[in-house]
Design an enzyme around this catalytic site. Structure first.
Site, PDB file in Angstrom:
ATOM      1  N   ASP A 112       0.829  -1.200   0.000  1.00  0.00           N
ATOM      2  CA  ASP A 112       0.000   0.000   0.000  1.00  0.00           C
ATOM      3  C   ASP A 112       0.865   1.252   0.000  1.00  0.00           C
ATOM      4  O   ASP A 112       1.912   1.283  -0.650  1.00  0.00           O
ATOM      5  CB  ASP A 112      -0.958  -0.028   1.195  1.00  0.00           C
ATOM      6  N   HIS A 186      -3.363   6.072   3.769  1.00  0.00           N
ATOM      7  CA  HIS A 186      -4.210   4.904   3.524  1.00  0.00           C
ATOM      8  C   HIS A 186      -3.598   3.657   4.155  1.00  0.00           C
ATOM      9  O   HIS A 186      -4.278   2.863   4.819  1.00  0.00           O
ATOM     10  CB  HIS A 186      -4.383   4.736   2.022  1.00  0.00           C
ATOM     11  N   SER A 377     -11.476  -1.106   1.181  1.00  0.00           N
ATOM     12  CA  SER A 377     -10.059  -1.060   1.554  1.00  0.00           C
ATOM     13  C   SER A 377      -9.851  -1.523   2.980  1.00  0.00           C
ATOM     14  O   SER A 377      -8.801  -2.060   3.318  1.00  0.00           O
ATOM     15  CB  SER A 377      -9.519   0.363   1.419  1.00  0.00           C
TER      16      SER A 377
END
Length: 1005
Positions: A112, A186, A377
């Site tokens: 990520d 994120h 996610s």
């Protein structure tokens, strides 16, 4: 890269690169060549992603613990207890006084945007490179990365293989000198779900703090942090690095935007999917957990259009595609900025789900250290963390084999909590339960046996006399024709088109006589009846059939075999309780001589391998293909017959599929409908007279009728089994949606079924599909006789008799008198919220509604015919209830109708909203809400006997407040002209039971 033999070619000149590629493509030893491509990262909030540009994917990111953990955020992190994390911890012996003590060698690689390694709730959760000394500014393990103690960065341009990647290690203090950190945040949010430190009076508790997570930064932030890209070559290098360091679980929360897929970019996505398939195949001992995305899109439809959606649609056994749910265990959906957003879904594509709405997790200190986010996610790392705990229960990653990922996937997909709200959206219809998954993994680790999921219990209703531990119902075969590509074991492959289906009423699970072979795909389904729970084993023996071209699923588990050789293998199972278990075989036959045989080893005979006997026991579950019955009237003894006409008699030969190509769908039959008291006729001419009336006949001189006859058996007790006699050249019988027998033969005109056990004291729905000549002297119809499990009366014995005395057919009413009965429609409305689970499923009759009215009684003056006093079905809610202000709602109107939809043509003229119409329990009209597309399946002609009424139901689901003021509930009849074809009530042919009479009510407007 040595681990996978994948190679990355980089060049600074496009001309040179194209020249080199042209030469490479000439070589025959190169398996795969693809130009580099990118997928995208979500932005930082759900609202910000909606309406985004560039065709990118919408944001995939969008109570207190029972172990008395002191993390204050667990009051907000509902998901932690929802998925039973502490249940897994208890089974694994995790000590909450030292919850970060490493449980196993399992490493979860988070592919990520990186992570804030010094976040107060994440310290201690990261993998430590055993061959690297942290913060010594040296490359101790000689892999070119300096201080890659927690992981490394791979994203271009800073960390391209053409640049100085030695500066791309990630450790405790590396960001101070190489500038690499998680600017997107994120990855930090994902890291909190996996590894936040429990019991530290700060933040929340992660799912797997006792494992370790590796940081793989693959986001290119050169153009900003709002929509950073994930480049395939960077992902390859990251996966190769992590796999070489021992990681066997990968969390991947990125992908395309389903709404951006088009013919213009199809080739690019196909190549992307092929590239990811190659990657996942090379690293076949690892599990790759992928987010389904947030575009509120059915990925099955994406695949049916022959599009790709990587990584979720890659389809290798080691990929788990994850959708999202809410805190109420419904599918994750929201209507934001005038757009539908929410988890993507697809029962053949998205494997399972985990919470994805309002997820409390870690964030930047500048944002208060913690935040609440939404999207798949965040469902994805939950499943990745669960996969890590399951792998730990199985013995750790050093024991992983190429079969391990499939075992982990099975354990996760099949052990979740089965929720009605998720059925039809995900492959399993389950939401993650990590405690159950770890429990099943521990059983597998200790016994080498997989626990099989029960389909339904016996419920004490069984009367069949079976003298064995295991018996089969007949296998139902469905065939598709096409070109073999990737061998996916589901029905969403556009390379195949439906060809045929039939029943094999033989107990053997030896698939050695196949109707079709090369160039076809088979799905065979059956129910296994287990009378004695315990340990069972299955052995397969194949001939001229590659192992990659078939798959057997028992319960919900695609079986993972221990190979004896290339043509045989075994698997050991645990059937935990008596009952019925689903079985599905997928096969792509290699050749005309392909065969596959399954032998069973059962409790009490552990040394012998046998094929089980045949046993038909009918499901007592309600039919899934019928819609809404208020159940207010006596059920009449009749058959509902719907049929088409044909002039072709040559189609009645055994080699031709005849009229049965796709006959399980009632929508195929529309020419005419009627009802008859019995469906057993001495000749085809008697059948003709029953359908058309004495002296009547098919139109235009045609002589063949084909369709279905439907009835319900009233609830009663059965002291014996029942055998059914089918008479006619083409016949196929279903009971409660189970195919019992099919018969296609031009020489024989009669056959009897095996002995069938019907459940006591429940209704059973019969569907008899038939094709017959109306000028024939041969009998046509269905009769039955008593039998036992070993003896069935012969068809000519005289034991078979009419079923009419045992019928009580739903969706029809034959009142003895209609005097003083209410007329027209009864209507109810409920305030509601729009969700996929609520479409077409208005509450049962008797559920208190907010509004109640009746047509024509309460018809507004503007729509009432002053001469007949009837009402045109085109009112608006505001016409009835001027103060209405609901933004979203449901309406249902119903009547019993002696007529039908005129000419079989109906429609609806509406703004945004969903409309359904049902006749006799069959959905005959569907308008999906776009005011453009509609489907219409009503019979063209109706000939009901006097006094026979069918149930007619209309349902609306409003998706916009405009419905209250602007959108009329307009229903068309006999044509599609909204000026001339409005459905109008008819007090002569539309009646209602007295119990439906209700006052005009407008509560809680």
């Amino acid at each position: 890269m040595a681990l996978s033999n994948l190679q990355i070619l980089e060049a600074v000149d496009e001309v040179i690169l194209n020249t080199v590629l042209a030469e490479i493509k000439k070589r025959t030893d190169i398996e795969f060549v693809v130009r580099d491509f990118i997928l995208w990262s979500p932005s930082t909030g759900l609202d910000g992603a909606v309406g985004g540009t560039s065709g990118r994917r919408l944001l995939q990111s969008s109570g207190s613990s029972s172990l008395d953990l002191n993390d204050p955020g667990l009051q907000t992190a509902y998901w932690f207890n929802k998925i039973n994390v502490t249940g897994a911890w208890r089974l694994l012996g995790i000590n909450t006084s030292d919850p970060q003590r490493q449980l196993s060698d399992v490493v979860i690689a988070v592919t990520d945007s990186g992570a804030l390694v010094n976040h107060g709730d994440l310290i201690g959760s990261f993998w430590n490179n055993p061959d690297e000394i942290d913060d010594d500014l040296a490359d101790n393990d000689n892999n070119t990365f300096i201080d890659d103690f927690y992981g490394a960065a791979f994203a271009a341009p800073l960390c391209s293989s053409l640049t100085n990647i030695s500066r791309c290690g990630i450790g405790r203090n590396t960001s101070f000198w190489n500038g690499i950190t998680d600017r997107v945040l994120h990855g930090t949010k994902i890291a909190g779900i996996i590894g936040a430190h429990p019991n530290n009076n700060f933040g929340l508790a992660g799912m797997a703090p006792n494992l370790r997570q590796m940081i793989l930064k693959v986001t290119d932030e050169s153009l900003g942090i709002v929509d950073p890209s994930y480049t395939f070559s960077d992902v390859i290098r990251a996966v190769d690095y992590a796999y070489g360091k021992g990681a066997r679980i990968f969390s991947m929360s990125f992908g395309p935007n389903a709404k951006s897929l088009s013919d213009s970019n199809k080739d690019s996505w196909d190549k992307a999917s092929a590239a990811y398939k190659s990657l996942f195949t090379k690293y076949n001992r690892a599990v790759f957990v992928a987010a389904a995305g947030n575009e509120w899109t059915n990925l099955d439809i994406i695949r049916a259009r022959n599009f790709s959606y990587p990584p979720c649609t890659v389809g290798t056994p080691n990929v788990i595609c994850v959708g999202g749910t809410t805190n109420n265990d419904t599918i994750f959906y929201a209507f934001v900025k005038n757009q539908d957003v929410g988890t993507n879904f697809g029962p053949n594509t998205v494997d399972m789900s985990a919470p994805g709405m309002s997820i409390y997790t870690t964030d930047s200190p500048y944002n208060g250290n913690f935040t609440v986010v939404s999207g798949t996610s965040y469902s994805t790392p939950m499943v990745a963390a669960a996969a890590g705990l399951v792998l730990a229960a199985l013995g750790g990653q050093t024991r992983a084999t190429p079969q391990t990922p499939a075992l982990i996937k099975n354990l996760l997909v099949t052990s979740g909590d089965s929720l009605q709200s998720l059925q039809g959206f995900f492959r399993s219809g389950r939401r993650l339960n990590v405690g159950n998954a770890v429990a099943a993994a521990l059983v597998l680790a200790s016994t080498n046996r997989t626990v099989v999921q029960l389909a339904r219990r016996f419920d004490g209703q069984l009367t069949a006399n079976v003298t064995t531990n295991l018996a089969f119902q007949g296998w139902e075969y469905t065939w598709w024709k096409g070109t073999y590509t990737d061998g996916r074991f589901d029905s969403s492959d556009m390379n195949y088109t439906f060809e045929d289906f039939h029943i094999r009423s033989q107990p053997s699970s030896n698939f050695n006589i196949l109707r079709y072979t090369t160039g076809y795909r088979l799905m065979a389904t059956a129910m296994a009846r287990i009378d004695s729970p315990g340990f069972y084993s299955i052995q397969y023996r194949a001939s001229n059939l590659s192992q990659s071209r078939w798959q057997l699923t028992v319960g919900e588990n695609p079986l993972v075999w221990t190979q004896s050789d290339n043509n045989s293998g075994t698997v050991d199972l645990i059937f935990p309780e008596a009952g019925f278990y689903n079985m599905t075989l997928w096969m792509y036959p290699d050749s005309p001589t392909s065969t596959l045989n399954f032998l069973w080893q059962m409790p009490g005979s552990p040394s012998s391998w046998t094929n089980p006997p045949l046993c038909w026991v009918i499901n007592d579950v309600g039919s899934t293909s019928r819609y809404y019955d208020p159940n207010l009237t006596p059920k009449p003894a009749l058959w509902h017959v719907v049929w088409n006409e044909s002039d072709s008699g040559a189609i009645f030969n055994a080699e031709n599929k005849g009229f049965f190509a796709q006959n399980k769908d009632p929508w195929l039959y529309r020419t005419m409908q009627t009802t008859v008291p019995d469906f057993s006729f001495a000749t085809g001419m008697d059948l003709r007279n029953a359908l058309y009336g004495t002296g009547g006949a098919p139109s235009n001189g045609q002589t063949v009728v084909y369709g279905y006859a439907r009835a319900n058996l009233r609830p009663r007790s059965y002291s014996t089994g029942m055998s059914f006699r089918l008479q006619g050249a083409h016949m196929r019988l279903y009971i409660n949606d189970q195919m019992i027998f099919d018969f296609q033969n031009s020489s024989f005109i009669m056959i009897v079924t095996p002995c069938v056990t019907l459940q006591n004291n429940v209704s059973h729905e019969l569907y008899l599909y038939f094709a017959a000549r109306t000028d024939s002297y041969n009998p046509v119809g269905l009769t039955w006789a008593s039998c036992n499990s070993t003896t069935v009366p012969t068809g000519t014995s005289g034991a078979y008799s009419s079923m009419s005395g045992s019928l009580a057919t739903n969706y029809f009413w034959t009142p003895s008198s209609i005097t003083n009965l209410p007329r027209g429609f009864r209507c109810d409305a409920w305030a509601g919220s729009y969700s996929a689970t609520s479409l077409g499923t208005t509450p049962p009759y008797g559920t208190p509604s907010n509004l109640t009215w009746m047509y024509p009684r309460d018809c507004p003056a503007a729509y009432r015919n002053t001469t007949t006093n009837e009402c045109r079905m085109q009112t608006k809610l505001k016409d009835l209830f001027p103060s209405i202000s609901w933004p979203l709602w449901h309406i249902r109107c119903f009547t019993y109708y002696a007529g039908s939809i005129t000419n079989g043509i109906t429609g609806a003229s509406v703004l945004s909203g969903v409309i359904y119409q049902h006749l006799a329990g069959v959905r005959v009209y569907y308008q999906p809400g776009d005011n453009v597309n509609q489907t219409n399946y009503a019979p063209y002609n109706t000939r009901f006997p006097s006094g026979t009424y069918q149930l007619y139901v209309i349902e609306w689901v409003a998706q916009s407040p405009q419905w209250n003021t602007a959108a009329a509930q307009t229903i068309l009849d006999g044509g599609l002209d909204p000026n001339n074809n409005i459905l109008t009530t008819n007090s002569t042919t539309m009646i209602l039971p007295a119990a439906t009479l209700a006052s005009f009510t407008s509560a809680a407007i």
